[in-house]
Design a protein around this motif. Structure first.
Motif, PDB file in Angstrom:
ATOM      1  N   LEU A 163       0.828  -1.194   0.000  1.00 37.87           N
ATOM      2  CA  LEU A 163       0.000   0.000   0.000  1.00 37.87           C
ATOM      3  C   LEU A 163       0.870   1.255   0.000  1.00 37.87           C
ATOM      4  O   LEU A 163       0.607   2.205  -0.735  1.00 37.87           O
ATOM      5  CB  LEU A 163      -0.946   0.008   1.202  1.00 37.87           C
ATOM      6  CG  LEU A 163      -1.866   1.208   1.326  1.00 37.87           C
ATOM      7  CD1 LEU A 163      -2.769   1.317   0.108  1.00 37.87           C
ATOM      8  CD2 LEU A 163      -2.704   1.102   2.585  1.00 37.87           C
ATOM      9  N   GLN A 164       1.909   1.251   0.801  1.00 37.77           N
ATOM     10  CA  GLN A 164       2.820   2.396   0.842  1.00 37.77           C
ATOM     11  C   GLN A 164       3.527   2.588  -0.487  1.00 37.77           C
ATOM     12  O   GLN A 164       3.703   3.715  -0.951  1.00 37.77           O
ATOM     13  CB  GLN A 164       3.841   2.216   1.966  1.00 37.77           C
ATOM     14  CG  GLN A 164       3.239   2.320   3.345  1.00 37.77           C
ATOM     15  CD  GLN A 164       4.225   1.954   4.441  1.00 37.77           C
ATOM     16  OE1 GLN A 164       5.235   1.310   4.187  1.00 37.77           O
ATOM     17  NE2 GLN A 164       3.917   2.356   5.661  1.00 37.77           N
ATOM     18  N   GLN A 220       0.970   4.092  -2.918  1.00 39.18           N
ATOM     19  CA  GLN A 220       0.753   5.505  -2.633  1.00 39.18           C
ATOM     20  C   GLN A 220       1.929   6.352  -3.117  1.00 39.18           C
ATOM     21  O   GLN A 220       1.733   7.448  -3.659  1.00 39.18           O
ATOM     22  CB  GLN A 220       0.531   5.717  -1.135  1.00 39.18           C
ATOM     23  CG  GLN A 220      -0.797   5.200  -0.656  1.00 39.18           C
ATOM     24  CD  GLN A 220      -0.950   5.252   0.856  1.00 39.18           C
ATOM     25  OE1 GLN A 220       0.031   5.203   1.599  1.00 39.18           O
ATOM     26  NE2 GLN A 220      -2.193   5.346   1.299  1.00 39.18           N
ATOM     27  N   LYS A 221       3.136   5.843  -2.977  1.00 40.29           N
ATOM     28  CA  LYS A 221       4.320   6.562  -3.444  1.00 40.29           C
ATOM     29  C   LYS A 221       4.289   6.691  -4.966  1.00 40.29           C
ATOM     30  O   LYS A 221       4.554   7.768  -5.511  1.00 40.29           O
ATOM     31  CB  LYS A 221       5.589   5.834  -3.006  1.00 40.29           C
ATOM     32  CG  LYS A 221       6.857   6.522  -3.433  1.00 40.29           C
ATOM     33  CD  LYS A 221       8.089   5.782  -2.965  1.00 40.29           C
ATOM     34  CE  LYS A 221       9.345   6.468  -3.461  1.00 40.29           C
ATOM     35  NZ  LYS A 221      10.555   5.755  -3.037  1.00 40.29           N
ATOM     36  N   LYS A 259       1.719   9.289  -6.048  1.00 44.19           N
ATOM     37  CA  LYS A 259       2.228  10.646  -5.825  1.00 44.19           C
ATOM     38  C   LYS A 259       3.244  11.021  -6.896  1.00 44.19           C
ATOM     39  O   LYS A 259       3.197  12.125  -7.450  1.00 44.19           O
ATOM     40  CB  LYS A 259       2.857  10.771  -4.441  1.00 44.19           C
ATOM     41  CG  LYS A 259       3.357  12.180  -4.157  1.00 44.19           C
ATOM     42  CD  LYS A 259       4.034  12.276  -2.822  1.00 44.19           C
ATOM     43  CE  LYS A 259       4.524  13.653  -2.483  1.00 44.19           C
ATOM     44  NZ  LYS A 259       4.945  14.511  -3.557  1.00 44.19           N
ATOM     45  N   SER A 301     -10.672  14.193  -2.998  1.00 48.56           N
ATOM     46  CA  SER A 301     -11.205  13.168  -2.097  1.00 48.56           C
ATOM     47  C   SER A 301     -12.705  13.316  -1.861  1.00 48.56           C
ATOM     48  O   SER A 301     -13.378  12.334  -1.542  1.00 48.56           O
ATOM     49  CB  SER A 301     -10.469  13.195  -0.760  1.00 48.56           C
ATOM     50  OG  SER A 301     -10.613  14.459  -0.148  1.00 48.56           O
TER      51      SER A 301
END
Length: 58
Positions: A4-5, A8-9, A12, A34
């Motif tokens: 997940l991290q 997300q990276k 971005k 959002s």
């Protein structure tokens, strides 16, 4: 949790790259906030909400 991290990276970094391309080409990026609102963001930081126009292709 690590996947997940990583995702997300990458999201971005993709957004950052899109903004660099927009700046280089004198245009903007479009994304959904959002809260569900679609916006145009210009490289100068200006954010303009987009409103539904009722076109059939959407």
């Amino acid at each position: 949790m690590v996947r997940l991290q990583e995702l997300q990276k990458k999201i971005k970094l993709t957004g950052d790259r899109a903004m660099l391309d927009a700046k280089a080409n004198g245009t903007y990026i479009v994304y959904k906030k959002s809260d569900g609102q679609m916006v145009r963001e210009y490289p100068n930081g200006e954010i303009i909400p987009m409103f539904y126009t009722g076109t059939p292709h959407e």
